[in-house]
Design a protein around this motif. Structure first.
Motif, PDB file in Angstrom:
ATOM      1  N   THR A  44      13.789 -20.617 -84.309  1.00 47.43           N
ATOM      2  CA  THR A  44      13.722 -21.330 -83.862  1.00 47.43           C
ATOM      3  C   THR A  44      14.134 -22.766 -84.024  1.00 47.43           C
ATOM      4  N   THR A  47      16.319 -24.832 -81.482  1.00 47.82           N
ATOM      5  CA  THR A  47      15.901 -25.461 -80.370  1.00 47.82           C
ATOM      6  C   THR A  47      15.763 -26.804 -80.652  1.00 47.82           C
ATOM      7  N   TYR A 289       7.600 -19.828 -77.647  1.00 45.96           N
ATOM      8  CA  TYR A 289       8.639 -20.004 -77.618  1.00 45.96           C
ATOM      9  C   TYR A 289       9.406 -20.378 -76.872  1.00 45.96           C
ATOM     10  N   ILE A 292       8.295 -24.455 -77.416  1.00 45.10           N
ATOM     11  CA  ILE A 292       8.574 -24.653 -78.251  1.00 45.10           C
ATOM     12  C   ILE A 292       9.886 -25.448 -77.384  1.00 45.10           C
ATOM     13  N   THR A 318       3.188 -25.235 -85.669  1.00 46.10           N
ATOM     14  CA  THR A 318       3.446 -24.660 -86.604  1.00 46.10           C
ATOM     15  C   THR A 318       2.908 -24.421 -87.880  1.00 46.10           C
TER      16      THR A 318
END
Length: 461
Positions: A44, A47, A289, A292, A318
């Protein structure tokens, strides 16, 4: 979002007591946690840095999608076989090799002169991460002979991964703001070295015979890569890639039906609970996902926020993941896994529908708050999916089942990013709501499928 690590019954209990004071087990646990957290973080952390990478290296939306998916697909596809590789090489050797390659690949990412070089290095990172994950859990298991202490250690290892996943967007934003996008990869170098130093005190693992299904593994990689390529690239090239994917899937099924030790036994999916767990886990990954990915671009490209601000705006979504994972375990232990599974999916769907109200003029803080229900819903549902999966298979297939579930979740997350990127390539405003509708529809279907699960309590070993 819950971590992609295999789930065990001890995670249903609250963490209590102290870890052993013997330095060797504690150091082994620390090494395993650090390696696992490192590869989870990289799922992550990148991203939020995508707009900065695009400004620096170019490549458009399709190129940025591959920066994420090259890592995710390599991790997901190869995870089917790396458990067997860990057994054959020995967990400590497999872990050391995986962390070493991951660290070197991180350096290559940070030094990448162009987008193709970055994508290639990301694929190598994913390959190494697939070796680290099962080996890190095996190291924890061999370090603690006492069952109760091992249970607490495994739970601690899992919570470490959840925390890393939660901090990923924040760390990505902070590092990109402070040092540029290359900093998100260079920070892996000291962490990788630290994990290897901690491993020096771990005992050498024994090698164990474990069959490898190389033809099946090759077909799995080819099929997943081809279908992702078809979604991202589109057009005539995409149609050719889709045909390749169909052929690879057909060959994969044929190979698996004839293998004595297939990487994915066809009979595994005869149980309805297994099918529901894989489907629901996949839908949850698409939602988590995908959100995000979408809102990292939204905060920075539409609302013109900094990378650091974008990362911090994900913290409400999160930050409660680890706590919610534990709450899910308590609910599953008391009422059975169906209740938290249904509650989580329903909450995630409601959260996705609430995000339909978002546009360029929606206050940034309001968007961050609207992301919370989807994050909490997924965090509530996913831990119980592993309970459902493991309850449905014999004990000797527990590791295989957990690997298949985690692979399906990783693949689905990568495909979700590919689909959402394709939908928003013509304009973020026109692609946001169709993307939300896809995620909500998938979760609604798996919610209905989950309603048919037996409401039996979680099985305890």
């Amino acid at each position: 979002m819950p971590t992609d690590q295999p789930r065990t019954d001890p995670q249903l209990a609250v963490l209590t007591g102290e870890l052993p004071k013997s330095p060797a087990p504690a150091r082994t646990l620390a090494a395993a946690m650090l390696g696992s957290a490192l590869i989870t973080l990289d799922a992550t952390v990148v991203t939020v840095a995508l707009p900065a990478i695009g400004s620096s290296l170019g490549g458009g939306m399709a190129g940025l999608q591959w920066v994420v998916d090259a890592y995710t697909l390599a991790l997901a596809a190869l995870m089917l076989s790396t458990g067997a590789f860990s057994d054959r090489a020995g967990a400590s050797r497999a872990y050391a090799l995986g962390v070493t390659v991951f660290t070197l690949a991180s350096a290559a990412c940070g030094l990448a002169p162009n987008l193709p070089a970055l994508i290639g290095a990301r694929a190598v990172q994913g390959l190494a991460a697939a070796a680290v994950l099962p080996a890190s859990l095996a190291l924890v298991r061999q370090a603690y002979a006492d069952r109760a202490r091992r249970a607490r250690a495994v739970a601690t290892w899992a919570v470490g991964g959840s925390t890393a996943l939660a901090l990923g967007p924040v760390a990505g934003g902070a590092l990109t703001t402070a040092w540029g996008w290359r900093g998100i990869f260079f920070v892996n170098l000291p962490l990788g070295v630290a994990a290897l130093v901690l491993l020096l005190r771990a005992p050498r693992s024994e090698r164990r015979p474990a069959p490898l299904d190389l033809p099946g593994q090759v077909m799995a990689v080819l099929a997943l890569t081809a279908v992702t390529f078809a979604v991202i690239e589109g057009g005539t090239t995409g149609l050719v890639a889709f045909a390749v994917a169909v052929a690879a899937v057909a060959l994969f099924v044929r190979i698996e039906s004839r293998q004595a030790h297939p990487v994915v036994p066809p009979g595994l999916f005869r149980d309805r609970a297994v099918r529901v767990a894989v489907a629901a886990g996949s839908a949850c990954s698409v939602a988590f996902y995908g959100m995000i990915f979408l809102f990292s671009l939204f905060f920075q490209q539409v609302q013109q926020r900094s990378a650091l601000c974008a990362g911090l705006l994900f913290l409400p979504m999160t930050g409660l993941i680890a706590v919610t994972n534990m709450a899910s375990g308590k609910l599953a232990g008391r009422y059975g896994p169906r209740l938290p599974l249904l509650l989580g999916q329903a909450l995630a769907v409601l959260g996705l529908l609430a995000l339909f109200t978002v546009d360029a003029h929606t206050p940034t803080v309001a968007v961050a708050v609207l992301l919370v229900p989807t994050g909490l819903g997924v965090a509530l549902a996913v831990p119980t999916l592993t309970v459902v999966m493991l309850d449905a298979v014999p004990a000797e297939r527990a590791g295989l089942a957990a690997g298949v579930l985690n692979s399906a979740r990783q693949v689905s997350g990568g495909l979700g990013i590919a689909v959402f990127g394709a939908l928003t390539s013509g304009g973020f405003a026109t692609g946001l709501r169709p993307s939300l509708a896809v995620a909500a529809a998938l979760l609604s279907v798996t919610f209905l499928l989950s309603c048919r699960l037996a409401g039996r309590p979680a099985r305890r070993s």
